[in-house]
Design an enzyme around this catalytic site. Sequence first.
Site, PDB file in Angstrom:
ATOM      1  N   SER A 175       0.830  -1.203   0.000  1.00  0.00           N
ATOM      2  CA  SER A 175       0.000   0.000   0.000  1.00  0.00           C
ATOM      3  C   SER A 175       0.872   1.264   0.000  1.00  0.00           C
ATOM      4  CB  SER A 175      -0.967  -0.048   1.188  1.00  0.00           C
ATOM      5  OG  SER A 175      -2.027   0.859   1.034  1.00  0.00           O
ATOM      6  N   ASP A 303      -9.296  -3.902  -6.311  1.00  0.00           N
ATOM      7  CA  ASP A 303      -8.846  -3.198  -5.101  1.00  0.00           C
ATOM      8  C   ASP A 303      -9.602  -1.878  -4.945  1.00  0.00           C
ATOM      9  OD1 ASP A 303      -7.358  -1.703  -3.130  1.00  0.00           O
ATOM     10  OD2 ASP A 303      -5.588  -2.908  -3.591  1.00  0.00           O
ATOM     11  N   HIS A 332      -8.219  -5.067  -0.964  1.00  0.00           N
ATOM     12  CA  HIS A 332      -7.011  -4.351  -0.562  1.00  0.00           C
ATOM     13  C   HIS A 332      -6.368  -5.077   0.609  1.00  0.00           C
ATOM     14  CE1 HIS A 332      -4.285  -0.955  -0.499  1.00  0.00           C
ATOM     15  NE2 HIS A 332      -4.412  -0.901   0.818  1.00  0.00           N
TER      16      HIS A 332
END
Length: 388
Positions: A175, A303, A332
């Site tokens: 991320s 995502d 995610h």
Amino acid sequence: MATSALLPLCSAAKPSLEIIGARKSILSAFRSLRRPYKPFPVVGGNRHAETIFAAFFRSLPAVALRRECIRTKDDGAVALDWVSGDERELPFESPVLVLLPGLTGGSNDTYVRHMLIRARKKGFRVVVFNSRGCADSPITTPKFYSASFTDDLTEVINHVSTRYSKSKLYAVGWSLGANILVNYLGQEGKNCILSGAVSLCNPFNLPIADEDFHKGFNNIYDIALASSLRKIFKKHALLFEGIGGEYDIQLAANAKSVRDFDQGLTRVSFGFKSVDDYYYNSSSSRSIKNVSIPLLCIQAGNDPIAPSRGIPREDIKENENCVLIVTPQGGHLGWVAGESSPFGAPWTDPVVMEFLEYLNNHEYDDCDLDGVINGVEKSDGALTVHIQ
């Protein structure tokens, strides 16, 4: 010449993995990609269900960690969490893997722990880089970290490299940590001392990610991350007492969104004219073309936080050092699929580990750009990936 492929399926009616990159042929040797991709029933069928399930119900492996705090050049501090005992049990020249968690994340996150355990079992010396304020890492100046702030990572990599001068160094980021890592790789270019890296769930294009962050159910993630940022800020609020300039401390302290926090604090701390200026210039999609070491990027096509439309596919195609895998599901930081699902390691972990082991045991240049590995041509069939 760089290539893009949708790999064949058992059933043409179901979506395939998307694989892009001049050196995608190295994946043909990976056992993890020969097995069917099986999203866990119900959970794996919805991107929000998968994201939330992984965040709340994924197991947390137990591991004893030893903390090392590093003072940075600007008098800040970061915390490195090493596996306790590795300094005695592992050979000095063992490869070193640096892990970069996502926004407000750290060594206590489940996805970090699973990767740590897997890499350690394969003989890697693993260290988690906890950014300022994360995982109780100390904050000693009125400055946190940002999507484009690579100074701390640079110091950490140099510190680790100096300590383990005979070891190959690798890094994995998730991320926001992936965004920072790719920005670092682009910044260092041909001078990068890492031997390889992996980017997971990278938002890449932050203006696009920010736009999607405010749509429908995604607002739940925005509110949750803003809450985590507020908690970190309030622990260290006295450092910002009486600070002037363009800071809006009240906005940051009461932020209802990540954008509020970035407007009140982050973009000012790092010298950006506006939040939009910060997001545009901090996007790691702008750095891909300058990456000069082997980089594997894995994204989920659904995502909600790192949108597929923000992936810099063309730049990845044109950079012979980069390979991209896009799974049709995953959410995610989810990827609740494969043998360890639903409570175990993400589907990505075996793939990441095989990539790192390949780099550690081979010269990357042995894989030619025309799909030849060590002089042996690989057929299209070797690249078949099944999805059920």
